[in-house]
Design an enzyme around this catalytic site. Structure first.
Site, PDB file in Angstrom:
ATOM      1  N   GLY A  23     -25.262 117.907 -56.968  1.00  0.00           N
ATOM      2  CA  GLY A  23     -25.987 118.236 -55.737  1.00  0.00           C
ATOM      3  C   GLY A  23     -27.486 118.349 -55.965  1.00  0.00           C
ATOM      4  O   GLY A  23     -27.931 118.772 -57.025  1.00  0.00           O
ATOM      5  N   ARG A  65     -22.017 112.050 -58.261  1.00  0.00           N
ATOM      6  CA  ARG A  65     -21.102 113.004 -58.898  1.00  0.00           C
ATOM      7  C   ARG A  65     -20.105 112.335 -59.844  1.00  0.00           C
ATOM      8  O   ARG A  65     -19.086 112.938 -60.188  1.00  0.00           O
ATOM      9  CB  ARG A  65     -20.342 113.789 -57.829  1.00  0.00           C
ATOM     10  CG  ARG A  65     -21.182 114.795 -57.074  1.00  0.00           C
ATOM     11  CD  ARG A  65     -20.318 115.845 -56.395  1.00  0.00           C
ATOM     12  NE  ARG A  65     -21.103 116.734 -55.569  1.00  0.00           N
ATOM     13  CZ  ARG A  65     -21.762 117.796 -56.027  1.00  0.00           C
ATOM     14  NH1 ARG A  65     -21.715 118.098 -57.310  1.00  0.00           N
ATOM     15  NH2 ARG A  65     -22.448 118.556 -55.198  1.00  0.00           N
ATOM     16  N   ASP A  68     -20.753 121.471 -64.391  1.00  0.00           N
ATOM     17  CA  ASP A  68     -19.860 120.337 -64.666  1.00  0.00           C
ATOM     18  C   ASP A  68     -20.618 119.152 -65.257  1.00  0.00           C
ATOM     19  O   ASP A  68     -20.135 118.491 -66.179  1.00  0.00           O
ATOM     20  CB  ASP A  68     -19.150 119.899 -63.376  1.00  0.00           C
ATOM     21  CG  ASP A  68     -18.106 120.912 -62.941  1.00  0.00           C
ATOM     22  OD1 ASP A  68     -17.526 121.572 -63.822  1.00  0.00           O
ATOM     23  OD2 ASP A  68     -17.873 121.051 -61.732  1.00  0.00           O
ATOM     24  N   LYS A  78     -29.695 122.603 -63.668  1.00  0.00           N
ATOM     25  CA  LYS A  78     -29.987 122.415 -62.249  1.00  0.00           C
ATOM     26  C   LYS A  78     -28.852 122.955 -61.405  1.00  0.00           C
ATOM     27  O   LYS A  78     -27.696 122.742 -61.753  1.00  0.00           O
ATOM     28  CB  LYS A  78     -30.138 120.908 -61.964  1.00  0.00           C
ATOM     29  CG  LYS A  78     -30.143 120.528 -60.524  1.00  0.00           C
ATOM     30  CD  LYS A  78     -29.051 119.514 -60.152  1.00  0.00           C
ATOM     31  CE  LYS A  78     -27.682 120.109 -60.162  1.00  0.00           C
ATOM     32  NZ  LYS A  78     -26.649 119.314 -59.480  1.00  0.00           N
ATOM     33  N   THR A  79     -29.078 123.651 -60.380  1.00  0.00           N
ATOM     34  CA  THR A  79     -28.150 123.911 -59.283  1.00  0.00           C
ATOM     35  C   THR A  79     -28.678 125.053 -58.430  1.00  0.00           C
ATOM     36  O   THR A  79     -29.080 126.103 -58.953  1.00  0.00           O
ATOM     37  CB  THR A  79     -26.693 124.233 -59.712  1.00  0.00           C
ATOM     38  OG1 THR A  79     -25.939 124.517 -58.525  1.00  0.00           O
ATOM     39  CG2 THR A  79     -26.530 125.405 -60.661  1.00  0.00           C
ATOM     40  N   ASP A 128     -26.920 126.831 -56.794  1.00  0.00           N
ATOM     41  CA  ASP A 128     -25.884 127.870 -56.778  1.00  0.00           C
ATOM     42  C   ASP A 128     -26.207 129.061 -57.682  1.00  0.00           C
ATOM     43  O   ASP A 128     -25.633 130.136 -57.512  1.00  0.00           O
ATOM     44  CB  ASP A 128     -24.525 127.287 -57.209  1.00  0.00           C
ATOM     45  CG  ASP A 128     -24.094 126.136 -56.320  1.00  0.00           C
ATOM     46  OD1 ASP A 128     -24.705 125.945 -55.262  1.00  0.00           O
ATOM     47  OD2 ASP A 128     -23.147 125.424 -56.700  1.00  0.00           O
TER      48      ASP A 128
HETATM   49  P1  FBP Z   1     -23.933 121.417 -57.882  1.00  0.00           P
HETATM   50  O1  FBP Z   1     -25.361 121.800 -58.119  1.00  0.00           O
HETATM   51  O2  FBP Z   1     -22.997 122.192 -58.739  1.00  0.00           O
HETATM   52  O3  FBP Z   1     -23.733 119.967 -57.963  1.00  0.00           O
HETATM   53  O4  FBP Z   1     -23.551 121.878 -56.396  1.00  0.00           O
HETATM   54  C1  FBP Z   1     -24.462 122.210 -55.422  1.00  0.00           C
HETATM   55  C2  FBP Z   1     -23.814 122.246 -54.071  1.00  0.00           C
HETATM   56  O5  FBP Z   1     -24.860 122.281 -53.121  1.00  0.00           O
HETATM   57  C3  FBP Z   1     -22.825 123.391 -53.798  1.00  0.00           C
HETATM   58  O6  FBP Z   1     -23.454 124.575 -53.389  1.00  0.00           O
HETATM   59  C4  FBP Z   1     -21.966 122.797 -52.701  1.00  0.00           C
HETATM   60  O7  FBP Z   1     -20.701 123.413 -52.597  1.00  0.00           O
HETATM   61  C5  FBP Z   1     -21.853 121.360 -53.135  1.00  0.00           C
HETATM   62  O8  FBP Z   1     -23.038 121.056 -53.844  1.00  0.00           O
HETATM   63  C6  FBP Z   1     -21.696 120.390 -51.990  1.00  0.00           C
HETATM   64  O9  FBP Z   1     -21.416 119.131 -52.504  1.00  0.00           O
HETATM   65  P2  FBP Z   1     -21.782 117.753 -51.824  1.00  0.00           P
HETATM   66  O10 FBP Z   1     -23.242 117.544 -52.063  1.00  0.00           O
HETATM   67  O11 FBP Z   1     -20.981 116.765 -52.602  1.00  0.00           O
HETATM   68  O12 FBP Z   1     -21.440 117.848 -50.397  1.00  0.00           O
END
Ligand code: FBP
Length: 557
Positions: free
Chosen positions: A84, A148, A179, A205-206, A208
């Site tokens: 993400g 991803r 991941d 990075k994230t 979250d």
């Molecule tokens: P990562 O940084 O772990 O990739 O996730 C960030 C995130 O924004 C999460 O908060 C959310 O649940 C997910 O990506 C949403 O995924 P997508 O971009 O595939 O819709």
């Protein structure tokens, strides 16, 4: 500059991120100091067996050096953005490019396109200073995009190796979350096992905020994203406090961990905030969560307040014990029956899966609103995670609260009015213009990754710490990726993965929340943070997250 470029972007492009003093003179004047051998956070024997070459590496701290020979030979480095989006990704690339060029102007940086699949499919672009110019201090990952894809099959790993060799790469930098960095470690280990001398470095990075430990104080993007969500929540609070007729239920991104929700709560003081990790620890059922909120709504109604705001982490659903059990059984059932399910439509899939679940869980699934049950069955991401961003927990809560309030009304315990509005904030914050903190932090992480790569470190995550101090005083180095790993069940199998850092119920941020939340519930002490400020007094532009300040033992208001 791109053809259409906002006034702010033009001004912000002039911002030169502050480098930590240790990196300021360039990679030639930095040398690695290695600590003691490390071990993984859990499941040591299993993790060591899977990563024989990259397990147990010492942590690295950069100290002053003099004219390091590592800068004499020109190198070629690849970078990939994975998972993400998070504000500051472009500055990681900018820092990486500047670090490499400062070491040797003949060094070259290449960006793999569209995430890890770009490595497998050999799609890349050279990132020159001219190309980079338009992207400095901007949000988004649009310079090279993201994806991803998980590089895991023998074919994918062999293709990645061959492409890296074909392009004469000396290092690969993977910018990703838990991941993606697990995947970086898998690639580092594979290359070592194949006798290929290419370093693999990760960058945390994230948005979250769940990739953290003693060496990684926070992941990049968390600061900006929480500031953006806090602005939106603050605006809603002001609207609510003006109209005084709605209850707002705001679900916030963050995957399993509730860090984003907690930080936004610190910034805005909502009437209620759910923390998934607490719900799990208290083994609260969905019914208990609903009753608790309904009681608060009734209490405020008694005081004449038929309005309020509740923050809900998107991962809440995974923490409610009965739902956790259901999701885990669904994960296995979906993974075990992939081929059969591919031929079915949604309604047929649901019936098929219900037949594979134990009766208790099938009954629970049947009791859920149809929309939520279908959302729980959506495809898992390539790393085996439930896509919680697609599950509308806030709507589920509102529906169940309505039923509960009707019961309370019948029993004469509630006389108020309940009009609810739901929101989900996630994508709104992931590509925001990076805050000054994130702009500096990401630039330092990228520059530091260049130093790790030049020093041939492999299987490390770029680490920049001491973050509540000024950027000049930040401490730089690398933390071994295997150090953060444990074994978890993914797609029906036991897999080594970087352990997610969840909200620590014994930690200082949660302790602070426990102290103040009762006041927030009844006395309206909303805070309206307003937009991110890029220019102006340092107390406004350079402030870090409340979470970081509390963790560093600082007092907050
Ligand atoms: P990562 O940084 O772990 O990739 O996730 C960030 C995130 O924004 C999460 O908060 C959310 O649940 C997910 O990506 C949403 O995924 P997508 O971009 O595939 O819709």
């Amino acid at each position: 500059m791109p053809k259409v470029c906002s006034q702010l972007q033009q001004e912000r492009a002039k911002f030169q991120p502050v480098l930590p003093s240790i990196l300021k003179k360039g990679p030639a004047f930095v040398k690695p100091k290695f600590g003691k051998a490390t071990k993984s956070v859990a499941d040591q024997a299993t993790v060591k067996k899977i990563f024989p070459n990259t397990y147990g590496l010492p942590a690295v701290t950069f100290v002053k050096g003099n004219n390091q020979a590592v800068c004499k030979k020109a190198v070629r480095v690849g970078v990939v953005l994975s998972g993400g989006q998070a504000p500051g990704g472009h500055n990681v690339i900018g820092g990486l490019l500047d670090g490499l060029k400062k070491a040797n102007s003949k060094n070259k940086l290449f960006g793999f396109l569209g995430g890890p699949s770009g490595i497998v499919e050999n799609k890349f672009v050279e990132i020159t200073p001219a190309l980079m110019k338009d992207y400095r201090n901007t949000g988004g990952f649009d310079l090279i995009q993201s994806g991803r894809t998980k590089i895991e099959t023998d074919e994918q790993l062999a293709a990645a190796k061959n492409n890296l060799l074909k392009n004469k790469m000396d290092a690969l930098v993977v910018v990703g979350g838990d991941d993606s960095n697990t995947n970086a470690c898998v690639i580092a280990e594979y290359l070592q096992q194949q006798g290929v001398d290419i370093s693999v470095i990760g960058v945390p990075k994230t948005i979250d905020g769940d990739l953290k430990n003693e060496h990684i104080e926070t992941s990049f993007g968390f600061d900006t994203a929480t500031k953006i969500y806090a602005e939106l929540v603050g605006n809603i609070e002001r609207d609510m406090n003006s109209a005084r007729k709605y209850w707002h239920f705001v679900r916030l991104m963050g995957r399993s961990a509730s860090h984003i929700t907690l930080e936004v709560a610190f910034k805005t003081h909502p009437n209620a905030v759910l923390i998934g990790e607490e719900v799990l620890a208290k083994k609260m059922t969905l019914g208990q969560v609903v009753n608790q909120l309904a009681d608060l709504i009734a209490k405020r109604a008694k005081a004449g307040k038929n309005y309020g705001i509740v923050l809900v982490p998107e991962g809440l659903i995974e923490f409610i014990p009965e739902m956790k059990e259901l999701i885990s059984a669904l994960n296995d059932a979906l993974a075990d029956n992939e081929a059969a399910l591919a031929k079915l439509n949604l309604a047929q899939k649901k019936e098929f899966i219900l037949g594979k679940l134990p009766k208790k869980l099938a009954d629970l699934m049947r009791s859920l609103p149809a929309g939520i049950a279908s959302q729980l069955m959506l495809d898992r991401d390539p790393h085996g995670n439930v896509q919680v961003s697609l599950i509308e927990t806030e709507k589920l809560l509102v529906e169940m609260i309505k039923t509960r309030l009707a019961e309370l009304k019948k029993a004469g315990k509630y006389t108020g009015k309940f009009a609810a509005i739901t929101h989900f904030f996630g994508y709104e914050g992931r590509c925001g213009v990076p805050s000054t903190f994130d702009a500096n932090y990401t630039y330092a992480l990228g520059y530091n990754a260049a130093v790790l790569a030049l020093n041939k470190c492999t299987g490390y995550l770029s680490s920049v710490k001491n973050l509540t101090k000024k950027a000049q005083d930040w401490v730089c180095g690398g933390v071994p990726l295997t150090m953060m790993m444990n074994i978890e069940r993914r797609k029906g199998k036991e897999k080594p993965v970087i352990k997610k850092a969840l909200v620590e119920l014994k930690g200082k941020p949660f302790a602070y929340l426990s102290k103040v939340r009762n006041t927030w519930a009844t006395d309206d002490v909303f805070v309206f943070p307003g937009p991110i400020q890029f220019f102006g007094p340092a107390v406004v532009t350079d402030i870090t997250t409340v979470t970081l300040q509390l963790e560093a033992g600082k007092k907050v208001k």
